[in-house]
Design a protein around this motif. Structure first.
Motif, PDB file in Angstrom:
ATOM      1  N   PHE A  85       0.700  -1.117  -0.013  1.00  0.00           N
ATOM      2  CA  PHE A  85       0.160  -0.085   0.147  1.00  0.00           C
ATOM      3  C   PHE A  85       0.845   1.274   0.017  1.00  0.00           C
ATOM      4  N   ASP A  86       2.128   1.080  -0.087  1.00  0.00           N
ATOM      5  CA  ASP A  86       3.085   2.165  -0.099  1.00  0.00           C
ATOM      6  C   ASP A  86       3.396   2.487  -1.801  1.00  0.00           C
ATOM      7  N   TRP A  87       2.422   3.335  -2.238  1.00  0.00           N
ATOM      8  CA  TRP A  87       2.394   3.750  -3.728  1.00  0.00           C
ATOM      9  C   TRP A  87       3.586   4.354  -4.221  1.00  0.00           C
ATOM     10  N   GLU A  88       4.467   5.148  -3.119  1.00  0.00           N
ATOM     11  CA  GLU A  88       5.716   6.128  -3.584  1.00  0.00           C
ATOM     12  C   GLU A  88       6.590   5.098  -3.877  1.00  0.00           C
ATOM     13  N   HIS A  89       6.561   4.033  -3.154  1.00  0.00           N
ATOM     14  CA  HIS A  89       7.788   3.088  -3.366  1.00  0.00           C
ATOM     15  C   HIS A  89       7.682   1.962  -3.650  1.00  0.00           C
ATOM     16  N   TYR A  90       6.335   1.698  -4.518  1.00  0.00           N
ATOM     17  CA  TYR A  90       6.024   0.595  -5.011  1.00  0.00           C
ATOM     18  C   TYR A  90       7.036  -0.483  -5.746  1.00  0.00           C
ATOM     19  N   HIS A  91       7.781   0.125  -6.650  1.00  0.00           N
ATOM     20  CA  HIS A  91       8.727  -0.571  -7.132  1.00  0.00           C
ATOM     21  C   HIS A  91       9.739  -1.438  -6.385  1.00  0.00           C
ATOM     22  N   GLN A  92       9.949  -1.210  -4.954  1.00  0.00           N
ATOM     23  CA  GLN A  92      10.911  -1.759  -4.302  1.00  0.00           C
ATOM     24  C   GLN A  92      10.056  -3.195  -3.867  1.00  0.00           C
ATOM     25  N   SER A  93       8.837  -3.333  -3.855  1.00  0.00           N
ATOM     26  CA  SER A  93       8.343  -4.701  -3.615  1.00  0.00           C
ATOM     27  C   SER A  93       8.500  -5.794  -4.666  1.00  0.00           C
ATOM     28  N   ASP A  94       8.877  -5.312  -5.780  1.00  0.00           N
ATOM     29  CA  ASP A  94       9.259  -6.333  -7.030  1.00  0.00           C
ATOM     30  C   ASP A  94      10.050  -7.434  -6.456  1.00  0.00           C
ATOM     31  N   LYS A  95      11.057  -6.883  -5.733  1.00  0.00           N
ATOM     32  CA  LYS A  95      11.857  -8.042  -5.296  1.00  0.00           C
ATOM     33  C   LYS A  95      11.294  -9.387  -4.720  1.00  0.00           C
ATOM     34  N   LEU A  96       9.968  -8.876  -3.989  1.00  0.00           N
ATOM     35  CA  LEU A  96       9.259  -9.914  -3.137  1.00  0.00           C
ATOM     36  C   LEU A  96       8.668 -10.935  -4.221  1.00  0.00           C
ATOM     37  N   ILE A  97       8.462 -10.628  -5.412  1.00  0.00           N
ATOM     38  CA  ILE A  97       7.601 -11.426  -6.311  1.00  0.00           C
ATOM     39  C   ILE A  97       8.554 -12.788  -6.649  1.00  0.00           C
ATOM     40  N   ASN A  98      10.057 -12.638  -6.123  1.00  0.00           N
ATOM     41  CA  ASN A  98      10.891 -13.797  -6.025  1.00  0.00           C
ATOM     42  C   ASN A  98      10.611 -14.828  -4.957  1.00  0.00           C
ATOM     43  N   SER A  99       9.672 -14.602  -4.101  1.00  0.00           N
ATOM     44  CA  SER A  99       9.541 -15.452  -3.117  1.00  0.00           C
ATOM     45  C   SER A  99       8.736 -16.580  -3.666  1.00  0.00           C
ATOM     46  N   ARG A 100       9.589 -17.782  -3.773  1.00  0.00           N
ATOM     47  CA  ARG A 100       9.064 -18.776  -4.613  1.00  0.00           C
ATOM     48  C   ARG A 100       7.669 -19.537  -4.277  1.00  0.00           C
ATOM     49  N   LEU A 101       7.041 -19.255  -3.209  1.00  0.00           N
ATOM     50  CA  LEU A 101       5.716 -19.803  -2.947  1.00  0.00           C
ATOM     51  C   LEU A 101       4.729 -18.785  -2.815  1.00  0.00           C
ATOM     52  N   LEU A 102       5.020 -17.576  -3.422  1.00  0.00           N
ATOM     53  CA  LEU A 102       4.122 -16.560  -3.295  1.00  0.00           C
ATOM     54  C   LEU A 102       2.785 -16.815  -4.083  1.00  0.00           C
ATOM     55  N   SER A 103       1.691 -16.543  -3.492  1.00  0.00           N
ATOM     56  CA  SER A 103       0.299 -16.708  -4.135  1.00  0.00           C
ATOM     57  C   SER A 103      -0.593 -15.296  -4.269  1.00  0.00           C
ATOM     58  N   VAL A 104      -0.178 -14.493  -3.632  1.00  0.00           N
ATOM     59  CA  VAL A 104      -0.805 -13.232  -3.667  1.00  0.00           C
ATOM     60  C   VAL A 104       0.004 -11.938  -3.676  1.00  0.00           C
ATOM     61  N   PHE A 105      -0.182 -11.271  -4.896  1.00  0.00           N
ATOM     62  CA  PHE A 105       0.630 -10.091  -4.798  1.00  0.00           C
ATOM     63  C   PHE A 105      -0.072  -8.907  -5.623  1.00  0.00           C
ATOM     64  N   ASP A 106      -0.242  -7.831  -4.648  1.00  0.00           N
ATOM     65  CA  ASP A 106      -1.004  -6.827  -4.956  1.00  0.00           C
ATOM     66  C   ASP A 106      -0.037  -5.439  -5.123  1.00  0.00           C
ATOM     67  N   THR A 107       0.029  -4.741  -6.141  1.00  0.00           N
ATOM     68  CA  THR A 107       0.915  -3.644  -5.805  1.00  0.00           C
ATOM     69  C   THR A 107       0.439  -2.536  -6.710  1.00  0.00           C
ATOM     70  N   TYR A 108       1.066  -1.391  -6.975  1.00  0.00           N
ATOM     71  CA  TYR A 108       0.442  -0.180  -7.817  1.00  0.00           C
ATOM     72  C   TYR A 108       0.903  -0.539  -9.251  1.00  0.00           C
ATOM     73  N   GLU A 109       2.458  -0.883  -9.416  1.00  0.00           N
ATOM     74  CA  GLU A 109       3.063  -1.026 -10.553  1.00  0.00           C
ATOM     75  C   GLU A 109       4.153  -1.899 -10.704  1.00  0.00           C
ATOM     76  N   THR A 110       4.512  -2.563 -11.568  1.00  0.00           N
ATOM     77  CA  THR A 110       5.547  -3.764 -11.420  1.00  0.00           C
ATOM     78  C   THR A 110       6.470  -3.704 -12.686  1.00  0.00           C
ATOM     79  N   SER A 111       7.601  -4.337 -12.563  1.00  0.00           N
ATOM     80  CA  SER A 111       8.360  -4.418 -13.826  1.00  0.00           C
ATOM     81  C   SER A 111       8.691  -5.742 -13.757  1.00  0.00           C
ATOM     82  N   ILE A 112       8.136  -6.630 -13.299  1.00  0.00           N
ATOM     83  CA  ILE A 112       8.472  -8.020 -13.137  1.00  0.00           C
ATOM     84  C   ILE A 112       8.445  -8.630 -14.562  1.00  0.00           C
TER      85      ILE A 112
END
Length: 844
Positions: free
Chosen positions: A527-554
């Motif tokens: 929910f931190d829209w100003e730093h949304y791009h930082q959470s892209d790293k977390l998409i690498n969590s191999r068992l991730l099932s829910v990912f909600d963000t503003y924008e992503t470069s994954i």
């Protein structure tokens, strides 16, 4: 979170057996089938176990939760590895088995099962708990209540007037809203004391004894002696009845949690047609409405003025608030959101503390945590509502805390998340979304969730939660290893914490590398829209099932992803290597302008697809796939917004359960040719909502609407008002939205016999001048909304004759339209419809 973890694991096991069986060896299949049976046993136990926890039950639930988490990790991790092996073309005929790892978990679950069986063999699981006896009301000293004078007067009138027959009046509202204080004010009122011959008050609470309840009433009436205390239940009941017979009485049952309470005591109260009354306070709507003799009194939050007066009375007494503290003081009060409990607690704290701007500013910025850390009783009052929840609702309620403070929660989004998080207990013949909405409705009726906005047909569109309840959810969720919130302070994430769900409200103090090393991470909501791009790293969590963000470069997705909401930097085509990994995806919400999903017909788990522009390829033909191998997307309910949607039989037979569809066309010549087969739309027998955008007027000649349609919207279609008869003839249409030049022409005169079910009508930026209509054209219309219709001269006066009309909203229209709306309001009031509302908004 034992129950929620069991539900999630059961969903996983069933999905693995149904869809991932090719990645299992025989022994693993047998283990999973055995594990499913054991989980059902534990789930049944929790369903039947008491709602108020004991130390024994709490310990068992922790063991169940941890074992379920471990089993989930083992299975998903190995299935993920095997899928990646297949993608890399490295798969051979053998897998590295995980049987031995799962054996350890099964042994743990068997041990838990034996403990459960021992408990079930006891005479009564309730013996594990400390029974709470009914109690007397607190001292009748001055209550901390300011405001609500009108409520007090209303209740006094309802108690002393009306039917002579005995009536029950319930006072209902969330914990801490002042039900008991208000009722006590009424109970001790001089006129009430004089009016009733007998009064009695008993606090019932969650675990009550019918015998103790009788003793409490008799004690309150000063009729309890040592001799009476020794009587049997039936003797006590007879004694109470005789003491009330022939007298006008007021009995108060405070803090009632179960309808059985009323069933147990109603026969004890004689009805002598003398105006006797029963009052109950409760947090539960079903309890409040159980006896229909009298409508419940719903507690409201205090206004800002009432809140400020209560605050000042406690903090300063007769002295006024110093000027230098007034601004921050009002901010503190505002943050209490009208809840008397919060105001009383924080005011009591500040009345004893140093009255400095610095300290008050700190309190204002950390209100919920300050209250929780300084008042255990407040936390207990809030937690009672949670402890009384059935197990299947606890996880869904705590999940609300994953959203930031004061967040306007979209119900549509919440439902999709609950489904993706596997928090719901399946019900035969109901979709998981329907189950989720029932859960939400129950939480609202338990006064735990607040309704913010309702949809055009009265469904809950958005909701919220009071900050005190949210703070409880966050703390309890962290304690139970359910989710963690990162917001710079409260419940920050310490190193080594095993996080399964992470809600990011601020990236400050968040160690992303530490999170990446945490192999348990399943959900990330940013929910931190100003730093949304930082959470892209977390998409690498191999068992991730829910990912909600503003924008992503994954450029890749985890294998287990079930929910994605965001916007991609690339805009036209998702890589096929990425799409292959979307095999588990249920919800895709994307802000890209145009996006082509080439392999959508292979994505079996899809439930909701909502994009700015979706280009669908034609599905493989039956000849190519073979009749028996055609993939049907049975779960798909939402498909928005599709560009140039071809409604061929091959497409529609693959989406038979579609409920919501949005389509647009950018090629008018092809549209006229019938290439898009719009006449086939009638084959979507479950379609309820249809949005049509940028269509040529001629499309009405080739489209056939499903009779199941309840909601229809048009934008930029430039249709003639004469064509409206096609829309008006739809037998189940409840909502009609005409937007941005959807219809053109200066006059609209509907035909009689159309729009028989229409409840909501929206006109936005339509060039209409004259609208000729009355009650026969919209016989059951409830809401009329007119926005920026600059040419419209007035609302037809006949609209005011519609008996079901509840409101008219006018925004940025001529003064004459506003005048006609107000005239209709006056007419409605003259007919006795005082609740009719007119809302005028001018944004320009």
């Amino acid at each position: 979170m034992a129950y929620a973890s069991l539900l999630s694991l059961k969903h996983l096991l069933e999905h693995t057996l149904d869809h991932d069986y090719q990645y299992l060896i025989l022994d693993e299949k047998q283990q999973i089938e055995s594990l499913l049976q054991k989980l059902s046993f534990l789930q049944d136990f929790l369903d039947d176990s008491p709602q108020k926890s004991s130390e024994t039950i709490d310990c068992l639930e922790s063991q169940i939760r941890d074992a379920a988490y471990e089993a989930e990790d083992i299975i998903e991790s190995h299935i993920t590895d095997r899928v990646h092996e297949e993608i890399a073309s490295k798969r051979d005929d053998s897998f590295t088995p995980f049987c031995h790892k799962l054996d350890e978990v099964i042994e743990e679950i068997d041990s838990i099962k034996k403990m459960v069986e021992k408990i079930k063999d006891d005479d009564d699981v309730q013996d594990l708990q400390t029974r709470t006896k009914p109690s007397q009301p607190a001292s009748s000293g001055k209550s901390s209540m300011v405001g609500l004078d009108d409520d007090i007067m209303e209740i006094k009138v309802r108690l002393t007037r009306g039917s002579s027959s005995i009536e029950t009046l319930s006072v209902v509202g969330m914990g801490g809203i002042g039900k008991t204080t208000l009722t006590r004010k009424v109970y001790d009122d001089e006129k009430i004391v004089q009016y009733f011959d007998n009064r009695a008050w008993v606090t019932v609470s969650q675990n009550y004894s019918a015998r103790e309840l009788l003793l409490g009433l008799l004690d309150s009436m000063k009729k309890l002696t040592d001799e009476v205390r020794e009587k049997s239940f039936e003797e006590l009941a007879d004694y109470l009845y005789k003491n009330l017979k022939g007298r006008r009485y007021l009995m108060v049952l405070d803090d009632v949690w179960d309808t059985k309470v009323w069933d147990n005591v109603k026969r004890l109260f004689p009805n002598d047609n003398n105006g006797s009354r029963i009052m109950m306070t409760t947090r539960l709507e079903n309890v409040a409405g159980y006896d229909n003799s009298c409508s419940p009194h719903h507690m409201r939050f205090l206004t800002e003025g009432e809140s400020w007066n209560l605050f000042c009375e406690i903090v300063f007494g007769k002295d006024g608030c110093p000027t230098e503290l007034k601004q921050i003081g009002k901010k503190i009060v505002q943050n209490c959101q009208g809840l008397p409990l919060a105001i009383v607690v924080i005011a009591g704290l500040l009345s004893k503390a140093t009255k400095t701007q610095h300290y008050w500013t700190y309190v204002g910025e950390n209100l919920s945590s300050v209250i929780a850390s300084n008042d255990d009783n407040c936390y207990k009052i809030i937690s009672l509502s949670y402890k009384h929840l059935p197990h299947h609702l606890k996880g869904c309620f705590l999940y609300i805390g994953i959203f930031p403070e004061d967040y306007n929660i979209s119900v549509s989004k919440l439902v999709k998340l609950w489904v993706a998080e596997r928090l719901l207990k399946p019900v035969i013949s109901k979709s998981l979304e329907d189950v989720a909405r029932e859960y939400l409705f129950e939480l609202v009726h338990r006064n735990l969730i607040l309704v913010r906005v309702k949809s055009s047909i009265g469904k809950i569109k958005s909701c919220s939660i009071h900050d005190l309840l949210r703070d409880f959810c966050v703390r309890e969720a962290q304690r139970q290893k359910f989710f963690n919130v990162n917001n710079m302070g409260l419940c920050g994430i310490s190193e080594g914490t095993k996080v399964r769900r992470l809600s990011i409200h601020s990236h400050r103090k968040l160690d992303l590398d530490n999170c990446l090393q945490n192999m348990r991470l399943r959900s990330v909501l940013n929910f931190d829209w100003e730093h949304y791009h930082q959470s892209d790293k977390l998409i690498n969590s191999r068992l991730l099932s829910v990912f909600d963000t503003y924008e992503t470069s994954i450029n890749k997705f985890p294998v287990n992803l079930r929910y994605f909401a965001g916007k991609f930097h690339f805009t036209r085509l998702l890589p096929e290597s990425l799409l292959y990994l979307l095999r588990n995806l249920q919800t895709l919400i994307c802000g890209n302008e145009v996006l082509e999903i080439s392999e959508i017909w292979e994505m079996r788990q899809l439930r909701h697809v909502n994009l700015w522009g979706l280009v669908l390829p034609d599905p493989p033909s039956a000849e190519t796939e073979g009749e028996n191998s055609i993939i049907v997307l049975d779960n798909l309910q939402t498909l928005c917004n599709v560009v140039n949607f071809r409604c061929t039989e091959e497409v529609l037979q693959r989406i038979p359960n579609l409920k919501k569809l949005g389509i647009s066309f950018d090629d008018g010549d092809v549209l006229d040719s019938g290439y898009y087969c719009l006449n086939n739309l009638a084959r979507l027998l479950k379609l309820e909502s249809l949005g049509l955008f940028e269509l040529l007027p001629s499309f009405l000649k080739i489209i056939t609407f499903p009779i199941s349609l309840k909601k229809l919207s048009f934008s930029f279609c430039y249709l003639s008002w004469e064509d409206m008869t096609i829309v008006g003839s739809l037998p189940n249409l409840q909502v009609l939205k005409l937007l941005w030049s959807s219809f053109v022409g200066l006059e609209w005169k509907p035909n009689e016999g159309e729009f028989l079910q229409l409840k909501y009508l929206l006109l936005r930026q339509i060039n209409l001048e004259n609208w000729i209509a009355n009650r026969i054209h919209f016989p059951i219309l409830k809401r009329l909304v007119i926005e920026r219709c600059e040419n419209l001269k007035e609302i037809p006066c006949g609209i005011g004759e519609i008996p079901t009309l509840e409101s008219i909203e006018v925004s940025d229209c001529r003064d004459s339209v506003v005048t006609s709306a107000k005239q209709i309001q006056e007419e409605q009031k003259s007919l006795g419809y005082d609740d009719f509302q007119v809302r005028i908004v001018n944004r320009s």
